[in-house]
Design an enzyme around this catalytic site. Structure first.
Site, PDB file in Angstrom:
ATOM      1  N   ASP A 175     -15.146  27.591 -65.445  1.00  0.00           N
ATOM      2  CA  ASP A 175     -15.311  27.492 -64.186  1.00  0.00           C
ATOM      3  C   ASP A 175     -14.875  27.888 -63.103  1.00  0.00           C
ATOM      4  O   ASP A 175     -13.106  26.970 -62.607  1.00  0.00           O
ATOM      5  CB  ASP A 175     -15.779  26.727 -63.913  1.00  0.00           C
ATOM      6  CG  ASP A 175     -16.755  25.591 -63.032  1.00  0.00           C
ATOM      7  OD1 ASP A 175     -17.741  26.993 -62.189  1.00  0.00           O
ATOM      8  OD2 ASP A 175     -16.870  25.191 -62.599  1.00  0.00           O
ATOM      9  N   HIS A 197     -18.050  27.869 -49.660  1.00  0.00           N
ATOM     10  CA  HIS A 197     -18.788  26.871 -50.487  1.00  0.00           C
ATOM     11  C   HIS A 197     -16.522  26.204 -50.558  1.00  0.00           C
ATOM     12  O   HIS A 197     -16.822  24.432 -49.854  1.00  0.00           O
ATOM     13  CB  HIS A 197     -18.759  26.965 -51.480  1.00  0.00           C
ATOM     14  CG  HIS A 197     -18.783  25.647 -52.472  1.00  0.00           C
ATOM     15  ND1 HIS A 197     -19.812  24.278 -52.775  1.00  0.00           N
ATOM     16  CD2 HIS A 197     -17.743  25.513 -53.798  1.00  0.00           C
ATOM     17  CE1 HIS A 197     -19.034  23.745 -53.205  1.00  0.00           C
ATOM     18  NE2 HIS A 197     -17.675  24.037 -53.918  1.00  0.00           N
ATOM     19  N   GLU A 206     -24.646  21.946 -59.205  1.00  0.00           N
ATOM     20  CA  GLU A 206     -24.236  23.789 -58.560  1.00  0.00           C
ATOM     21  C   GLU A 206     -24.798  25.041 -59.116  1.00  0.00           C
ATOM     22  O   GLU A 206     -25.237  25.188 -60.002  1.00  0.00           O
ATOM     23  CB  GLU A 206     -22.551  23.617 -58.727  1.00  0.00           C
ATOM     24  CG  GLU A 206     -21.864  22.632 -58.234  1.00  0.00           C
ATOM     25  CD  GLU A 206     -20.107  22.743 -58.570  1.00  0.00           C
ATOM     26  OE1 GLU A 206     -20.014  21.687 -57.262  1.00  0.00           O
ATOM     27  OE2 GLU A 206     -20.199  23.348 -59.037  1.00  0.00           O
ATOM     28  N   GLU A 243     -24.618  28.013 -59.841  1.00  0.00           N
ATOM     29  CA  GLU A 243     -23.438  29.433 -60.271  1.00  0.00           C
ATOM     30  C   GLU A 243     -24.746  30.768 -61.049  1.00  0.00           C
ATOM     31  O   GLU A 243     -25.392  30.657 -61.470  1.00  0.00           O
ATOM     32  CB  GLU A 243     -22.376  28.582 -60.998  1.00  0.00           C
ATOM     33  CG  GLU A 243     -21.992  27.582 -60.689  1.00  0.00           C
ATOM     34  CD  GLU A 243     -20.268  27.581 -61.004  1.00  0.00           C
ATOM     35  OE1 GLU A 243     -19.468  27.650 -61.089  1.00  0.00           O
ATOM     36  OE2 GLU A 243     -20.485  25.707 -60.833  1.00  0.00           O
ATOM     37  N   ASP A 248     -24.205  24.039 -62.673  1.00  0.00           N
ATOM     38  CA  ASP A 248     -22.951  22.946 -63.346  1.00  0.00           C
ATOM     39  C   ASP A 248     -23.153  22.061 -62.784  1.00  0.00           C
ATOM     40  O   ASP A 248     -22.422  21.380 -61.366  1.00  0.00           O
ATOM     41  CB  ASP A 248     -21.738  23.649 -62.720  1.00  0.00           C
ATOM     42  CG  ASP A 248     -20.483  23.676 -63.806  1.00  0.00           C
ATOM     43  OD1 ASP A 248     -20.635  23.203 -64.790  1.00  0.00           O
ATOM     44  OD2 ASP A 248     -19.293  23.201 -63.878  1.00  0.00           O
ATOM     45  N   ARG A 271     -20.141  13.431 -58.231  1.00  0.00           N
ATOM     46  CA  ARG A 271     -19.086  13.572 -56.874  1.00  0.00           C
ATOM     47  C   ARG A 271     -18.383  12.611 -57.086  1.00  0.00           C
ATOM     48  O   ARG A 271     -17.007  12.203 -56.452  1.00  0.00           O
ATOM     49  CB  ARG A 271     -20.167  13.563 -55.606  1.00  0.00           C
ATOM     50  CG  ARG A 271     -21.005  15.142 -55.844  1.00  0.00           C
ATOM     51  CD  ARG A 271     -19.727  16.466 -56.062  1.00  0.00           C
ATOM     52  NE  ARG A 271     -20.788  18.228 -55.964  1.00  0.00           N
ATOM     53  CZ  ARG A 271     -20.373  18.826 -55.665  1.00  0.00           C
ATOM     54  NH1 ARG A 271     -19.077  19.256 -56.115  1.00  0.00           N
ATOM     55  NH2 ARG A 271     -21.009  19.740 -55.585  1.00  0.00           N
ATOM     56  N   GLN A 311     -16.307  12.590 -59.422  1.00  0.00           N
ATOM     57  CA  GLN A 311     -14.768  13.396 -59.327  1.00  0.00           C
ATOM     58  C   GLN A 311     -13.777  13.145 -58.438  1.00  0.00           C
ATOM     59  O   GLN A 311     -12.663  13.335 -58.371  1.00  0.00           O
ATOM     60  CB  GLN A 311     -15.642  14.555 -58.664  1.00  0.00           C
ATOM     61  CG  GLN A 311     -14.639  16.098 -58.697  1.00  0.00           C
ATOM     62  CD  GLN A 311     -15.802  16.715 -58.280  1.00  0.00           C
ATOM     63  OE1 GLN A 311     -16.729  17.127 -58.399  1.00  0.00           O
ATOM     64  NE2 GLN A 311     -14.583  17.941 -57.819  1.00  0.00           N
ATOM     65  N   LYS A 315     -17.278  16.498 -64.638  1.00  0.00           N
ATOM     66  CA  LYS A 315     -18.261  18.022 -64.706  1.00  0.00           C
ATOM     67  C   LYS A 315     -18.553  17.923 -66.764  1.00  0.00           C
ATOM     68  O   LYS A 315     -19.477  18.757 -66.945  1.00  0.00           O
ATOM     69  CB  LYS A 315     -17.213  19.015 -64.834  1.00  0.00           C
ATOM     70  CG  LYS A 315     -16.690  19.255 -63.048  1.00  0.00           C
ATOM     71  CD  LYS A 315     -17.707  19.889 -62.384  1.00  0.00           C
ATOM     72  CE  LYS A 315     -17.392  19.471 -60.695  1.00  0.00           C
ATOM     73  NZ  LYS A 315     -18.349  21.038 -60.615  1.00  0.00           N
ATOM     74  N   THR A 355     -23.390  21.122 -68.632  1.00  0.00           N
ATOM     75  CA  THR A 355     -23.665  22.481 -68.009  1.00  0.00           C
ATOM     76  C   THR A 355     -24.924  23.430 -68.357  1.00  0.00           C
ATOM     77  O   THR A 355     -25.250  24.044 -69.507  1.00  0.00           O
ATOM     78  CB  THR A 355     -22.653  23.257 -67.515  1.00  0.00           C
ATOM     79  OG1 THR A 355     -21.563  22.865 -67.550  1.00  0.00           O
ATOM     80  CG2 THR A 355     -22.578  25.436 -67.370  1.00  0.00           C
ATOM     81  N   GLU A 367     -23.151  20.372 -49.698  1.00  0.00           N
ATOM     82  CA  GLU A 367     -23.072  20.847 -48.821  1.00  0.00           C
ATOM     83  C   GLU A 367     -24.473  20.401 -47.866  1.00  0.00           C
ATOM     84  O   GLU A 367     -24.856  20.657 -46.539  1.00  0.00           O
ATOM     85  CB  GLU A 367     -22.608  22.231 -49.041  1.00  0.00           C
ATOM     86  CG  GLU A 367     -21.652  22.501 -49.949  1.00  0.00           C
ATOM     87  CD  GLU A 367     -21.489  23.515 -50.462  1.00  0.00           C
ATOM     88  OE1 GLU A 367     -21.206  24.988 -49.649  1.00  0.00           O
ATOM     89  OE2 GLU A 367     -22.210  23.588 -51.362  1.00  0.00           O
TER      90      GLU A 367
END
Length: 414
Positions: free
Chosen positions: A122, A129, A195, A197, A229, A233, A236, A249, A253, A360
């Protein structure tokens, strides 16, 4: 180019696309290769058995063998498949019995992972971002770390938890540190995120010890899928120092089932963004490696059944492109293999409505996202379903990726 299969102009799977996938049916549980055309799947294993395709890859339960075959084989098979589906070719068009067995409704098939994914990497390659995250958690005046404009930053993920669209994801348990504490507690993630992607599958790959030059990167890029993904948070935040993402993570996925071949996207290459400072010579390419692919993220909730779009983005917002990522990945001699999956990293545009994560969109929970029924989301709640889609718009047709979806289930009781 027109097919005898009928579909609307906004269909994701016209004859100009022909994405590959692995499917099975109730009548035939064998996993095999098909291509999507309109709202149907063409059984390539049957076409191969009937001697209508000059290949031996499509009766297999993954695309790995075909991915390994390389661009010449990909090109030959694509031309043969397109020819079979043309409105001017009688082979399938006028053979009702063969057509009955060869073309299956998408709604009647079960889709499986398109490849046996040996490794998953990844990246972190959207400048907006990375700037947003750096602004939120560090110094806004120095949002990008010193290495970011010089290398495509990435990390090795967990390939075993890459799952096909539609697979539910449990909210993970893990260690987090409450805001008023200095010691961790164990329990369900409270800040669950998606996320947005794109992912790409590796073709033939390279021998151990022999890097892939950026001029040859195109030989090793098979096709693209949508990627969600999932990201915990708060887990993390506690775990990523000093080595980066781990449990935040590896929980899951999600990828879309149809792999859009690079050949279908040639028309949608656009100028690369200016990179300053200029990358080192091994990362420089004169080719256009940026693609105009529109992307959307929508949510449904237990109280909101109609999907509400919460982000409009575009693959063109990538700063580091696929060729640079692949070349950088192999510059040490690391050997990529057929079926390896590389993901772009979260894709965010320049405006708040184009951001690619809840982190975000809600700006770390300070600006809740308003849904049409009055609900608000700072992060994902149990029962929420994330729906991602994307397409490249052509003249009277579009090259679509279908969807990748996933429902967030409650954490398991441990």
């Amino acid at each position: 180019m027109k097919s005898f299969v009928q579909y609307e102009s906004d269909c994701h799977f016209p004859i100009q696309n022909l994405p590959y996938g692995i499917f099975s049916t109730k009548a035939n549980s064998q996993k095999r290769v098909g291509v999507a055309i309109g709202d149907l799947v063409l059984d390539l294993a049957l076409m191969e058995k009937e001697g209508l395709l000059n290949s031996n890859h499509f009766s297999k339960s993954s695309l790995n063998s075909f991915m390994a075959a390389g661009r010449n084989s990909w090109s030959t098979s694509r031309k043969e498949i397109q020819n079979l589906l043309l409105d001017t070719t009688a082979t399938l068009r006028d053979n009702a019995d063969l057509r009955k067995h060869a073309l299956v409704a998408i709604s009647d098939v079960t889709m499986h992972l398109p490849a046996e994914i040996g490794d998953y990497t990844d990246f972190y390659s959207s400048r907006q971002h990375a700037t947003n995250v750096g602004t939120m958690f560090r110094d806004p005046d120095n949002a990008l770390l010193p290495n970011w404009l010089h290398i495509p930053v990435g990390y090795h993920g967990r390939s075993s938890s890459v799952v096909i669209s539609g697979t539910p994801i449990h909210r993970p348990n893990g260690q987090t540190v409450p805001g008023d504490s200095e010691t961790p507690v164990f329990g369900p993630c409270k800040l669950m995120d998606f996320e947005l992607e794109m992912g790409y599958f590796v073709g033939p790959g390279n021998e151990f010890g022999k890097p892939v030059s950026i001029e040859d990167a195109n030989e090793h890029l098979f096709g693209l899928v949508l990627v969600n993904d999932w990201s915990a948070r708060d887990i993390q935040k506690w775990e990523y120092v000093p080595l980066g993402p781990f449990l935040a993570k590896n929980l899951g996925t999600s990828i879309s089932p149809w792999v859009v071949p690079m050949a279908a996207l040639e028309e949608f290459r656009i100028a690369n963004p200016e990179q300053s400072p200029a990358p080192l010579p091994y990362l420089k390419s004169s080719e256009k490696w940026t693609y105009d692919i529109q992307l959307e993220v929508a949510l449904t909730t237990p109280d909101l059944q109609k999907p509400a779009v919460i982000s409009h983005s575009n693959f063109k917002y990538m700063y580091w492109n696929m060729a640079q990522q692949l070349t950088h990945h192999t510059i040490t001699g690391c050997n990529l293999q057929p079926g390896d999956l590389l993901a772009s990293g979260t894709i965010s545009g320049e405006t708040p409505g184009s951001y690619g994560s809840m982190l975000e969109l809600s700006w770390k929970g300070t600006k809740p996202v308003e849904l049409p029924n009055g609900e608000q989301r700072k992060f994902l709640k149990d029962g929420d379903t994330v729906i991602m889609t994307g397409w490249a718009q052509g003249d009277g047709y579009r090259i679509g990726f279908g969807e990748t979806t996933g429902e967030l289930l409650p954490a398991l009781n441990l």
